[in-house]
Motif scaffolding. Structure first.
Motif, PDB file in Angstrom:
ATOM      1  N   GLY A  40    -102.308 -12.081  -4.808  1.00 30.86           N
ATOM      2  CA  GLY A  40    -100.853 -11.940  -4.773  1.00 30.86           C
ATOM      3  C   GLY A  40    -100.145 -13.115  -4.120  1.00 30.86           C
ATOM      4  O   GLY A  40     -98.924 -13.098  -3.962  1.00 30.86           O
ATOM      5  N   ALA A  41    -100.890 -14.174  -3.742  1.00 34.01           N
ATOM      6  CA  ALA A  41    -100.240 -15.324  -3.094  1.00 34.01           C
ATOM      7  C   ALA A  41     -99.309 -16.032  -4.076  1.00 34.01           C
ATOM      8  O   ALA A  41     -98.260 -16.557  -3.694  1.00 34.01           O
ATOM      9  CB  ALA A  41    -101.279 -16.297  -2.564  1.00 34.01           C
ATOM     10  N   GLY A  42     -99.714 -16.081  -5.356  1.00 35.49           N
ATOM     11  CA  GLY A  42     -98.869 -16.770  -6.335  1.00 35.49           C
ATOM     12  C   GLY A  42     -99.614 -17.842  -7.113  1.00 35.49           C
ATOM     13  O   GLY A  42     -98.994 -18.728  -7.711  1.00 35.49           O
ATOM     14  N   LYS A  43    -100.934 -17.732  -7.157  1.00 35.69           N
ATOM     15  CA  LYS A  43    -101.739 -18.760  -7.840  1.00 35.69           C
ATOM     16  C   LYS A  43    -101.427 -18.782  -9.344  1.00 35.69           C
ATOM     17  O   LYS A  43    -101.204 -19.843  -9.921  1.00 35.69           O
ATOM     18  CB  LYS A  43    -103.239 -18.496  -7.611  1.00 35.69           C
ATOM     19  CG  LYS A  43    -103.639 -18.512  -6.143  1.00 35.69           C
ATOM     20  CD  LYS A  43    -105.122 -18.263  -5.937  1.00 35.69           C
ATOM     21  CE  LYS A  43    -105.585 -16.864  -6.303  1.00 35.69           C
ATOM     22  NZ  LYS A  43    -104.979 -15.782  -5.487  1.00 35.69           N
ATOM     23  N   SER A  44    -101.404 -17.582  -9.952  1.00 36.98           N
ATOM     24  CA  SER A  44    -101.100 -17.534 -11.398  1.00 36.98           C
ATOM     25  C   SER A  44     -99.664 -17.984 -11.647  1.00 36.98           C
ATOM     26  O   SER A  44     -99.384 -18.668 -12.642  1.00 36.98           O
ATOM     27  CB  SER A  44    -101.270 -16.117 -11.948  1.00 36.98           C
ATOM     28  OG  SER A  44    -102.551 -15.659 -11.684  1.00 36.98           O
ATOM     29  N   THR A  45     -98.774 -17.617 -10.741  1.00 38.23           N
ATOM     30  CA  THR A  45     -97.373 -18.020 -10.878  1.00 38.23           C
ATOM     31  C   THR A  45     -97.261 -19.542 -10.882  1.00 38.23           C
ATOM     32  O   THR A  45     -96.527 -20.124 -11.694  1.00 38.23           O
ATOM     33  CB  THR A  45     -96.536 -17.429  -9.713  1.00 38.23           C
ATOM     34  OG1 THR A  45     -96.737 -16.013  -9.692  1.00 38.23           O
ATOM     35  CG2 THR A  45     -95.072 -17.757  -9.854  1.00 38.23           C
TER      36      THR A  45
HETATM   37  P1  ADP Z   1    -102.151 -14.455  -7.538  1.00 34.55           P
HETATM   38  O1  ADP Z   1    -102.421 -15.101  -8.857  1.00 34.55           O
HETATM   39  O2  ADP Z   1    -102.295 -15.401  -6.376  1.00 34.55           O
HETATM   40  O3  ADP Z   1    -102.940 -13.188  -7.302  1.00 34.55           O
HETATM   41  P2  ADP Z   1     -99.554 -13.884  -8.728  1.00 34.55           P
HETATM   42  O4  ADP Z   1     -99.017 -15.202  -9.070  1.00 34.55           O
HETATM   43  O5  ADP Z   1    -100.134 -13.044  -9.808  1.00 34.55           O
HETATM   44  O6  ADP Z   1    -100.602 -14.031  -7.518  1.00 34.55           O
HETATM   45  O7  ADP Z   1     -98.413 -13.018  -8.042  1.00 34.55           O
HETATM   46  C1  ADP Z   1     -97.656 -13.516  -6.922  1.00 34.55           C
HETATM   47  C2  ADP Z   1     -96.642 -12.467  -6.494  1.00 34.55           C
HETATM   48  O8  ADP Z   1     -95.650 -12.319  -7.501  1.00 34.55           O
HETATM   49  C3  ADP Z   1     -97.215 -11.076  -6.252  1.00 34.55           C
HETATM   50  O9  ADP Z   1     -96.527 -10.519  -5.167  1.00 34.55           O
HETATM   51  C4  ADP Z   1     -96.917 -10.358  -7.535  1.00 34.55           C
HETATM   52  O10 ADP Z   1     -96.783  -8.975  -7.315  1.00 34.55           O
HETATM   53  C5  ADP Z   1     -95.605 -10.982  -7.964  1.00 34.55           C
HETATM   54  N1  ADP Z   1     -95.457 -11.014  -9.421  1.00 34.55           N
HETATM   55  C6  ADP Z   1     -96.338 -11.540 -10.319  1.00 34.55           C
HETATM   56  N2  ADP Z   1     -95.867 -11.430 -11.569  1.00 34.55           N
HETATM   57  C7  ADP Z   1     -94.668 -10.825 -11.483  1.00 34.55           C
HETATM   58  C8  ADP Z   1     -93.675 -10.432 -12.437  1.00 34.55           C
HETATM   59  N3  ADP Z   1     -93.835 -10.669 -13.735  1.00 34.55           N
HETATM   60  N4  ADP Z   1     -92.559  -9.841 -11.971  1.00 34.55           N
HETATM   61  C9  ADP Z   1     -92.370  -9.613 -10.654  1.00 34.55           C
HETATM   62  N5  ADP Z   1     -93.263  -9.963  -9.692  1.00 34.55           N
HETATM   63  C10 ADP Z   1     -94.400 -10.558 -10.099  1.00 34.55           C
END
Ligand code: ADP
Length: 259
Positions: A40-45
């Protein structure tokens, strides 16, 4: 420099936290960057922002020197391939056709693939070691083989950078190593690689650069050797991990405490 991200900021909504908070990162030819960080840090983001699948609220992204805002998807696709976590598509393509679809940005919407496209697909399947599966349905091959097929599909796009979102998730040990070897060999061939992983040992094995994303959205980037310390790992994962140098494998290994 292939990609330069400057001071990126991103939140999913106005009142939510900045998932990406002042992140700068440059990506060069042949460089491997492993992104570590808690769930949930934001790696995929962050990968999505680099792939231009979402737009930052602040900051700038340059792709081969051009402002990403001024590039169309086809131009971006000529530089960046994105390998999402593997999924099983609803339709059953052969492995060959699944990989051939990666040529879409090159072939054009209404054109038929040419001999050259078929040759490029054959070479990519051979490069990742699954040419023998070319005629099998994609839905009927194993998870490890599917991962190799998604890598082949990224290669036929002929990118400069390949972004991998947790490429070893859901794979058994043997297939994790196979995938890491393919990724390492791609960087040796000049591709720049960015990979997210939950496993610090994978970042240590890949060497190169490690970037650590924390829950405040800050990214710390440096040589993997220097950045992966016991202190950092304990901060990232909130547990008491040990880093132990193993003579046999010639590197540090990350060891969890007793249960
Ligand atoms: P990681 O890849 O490091 O596990 P993500 O990038 O998936 O983290 O998510 C980072 C944060 O953004 C998390 O708190 C997640 O719940 C939130 N998040 C991810 N995708 C969405 C979305 N489409 N809408 C709202 N919040 C999101």
């Amino acid at each position: 420099m292939i990609i330069e991200a400057k001071n990126l900021e991103f939140a999913y909504s106005k009142n939510s936290r900045k998932v990406i908070n002042g992140v700068s990162l440059s990506i060069e030819e042949g460089q491997i960057i492993s992104i570590l960080g808690p769930n949930g840090a934001g790696k995929s983001t962050l990968l999505n922002l680099i792939a231009t699948l979402s737009k930052p609220d602040e900051g700038e992204l340059f792709i081969t020197g051009k402002n990403a805002n001024k590039m169309n998807p086809k131009e971006v696709a000529s530089v960046i391939s994105y390998v999402p976590q593997t999924h099983v598509p609803a339709f059953s393509y052969t492995v060959f056709n699944f990989v051939l679809m990666g040529r879409a940005p090159k072939v054009g919407m209404f054109e038929k693939p040419k001999d050259e496209d078929f040759e490029i697909v054959t070479k990519a399947l051979s490069d990742v070691g699954i040419l023998d599966l070319a005629n099998k349905p994609y839905t009927e091959i194993s998870g490890g083989e599917r991962q190799q097929a998604t890598i082949a599909r990224a290669l036929v796009q002929e990118p400069k950078v390949i972004l991998f979102d947790e490429p070893t998730a859901h794979l058994d040990y043997g297939n994790q190593l196979k995938t890491l070897r393919v990724i390492k060999s791609l960087s040796e061939r000049g591709y720049a690689i960015v990979i997210t992983t939950h496993n610090p040992d994978h970042a240590i094995m890949l060497g190169g650069t490690t970037a650590i994303l924390d829950k405040t959205g800050h990214l710390r980037v440096g040589n993997s050797d220097e950045i992966i310390t016991e202190q950092t790992l304990n901060d990232v994962y909130g547990t008491d991990l040990k880093l132990i140098y193993m003579e046999d494998v010639g590197r540090n290994v990350c060891v969890p405490p007793r249960l």
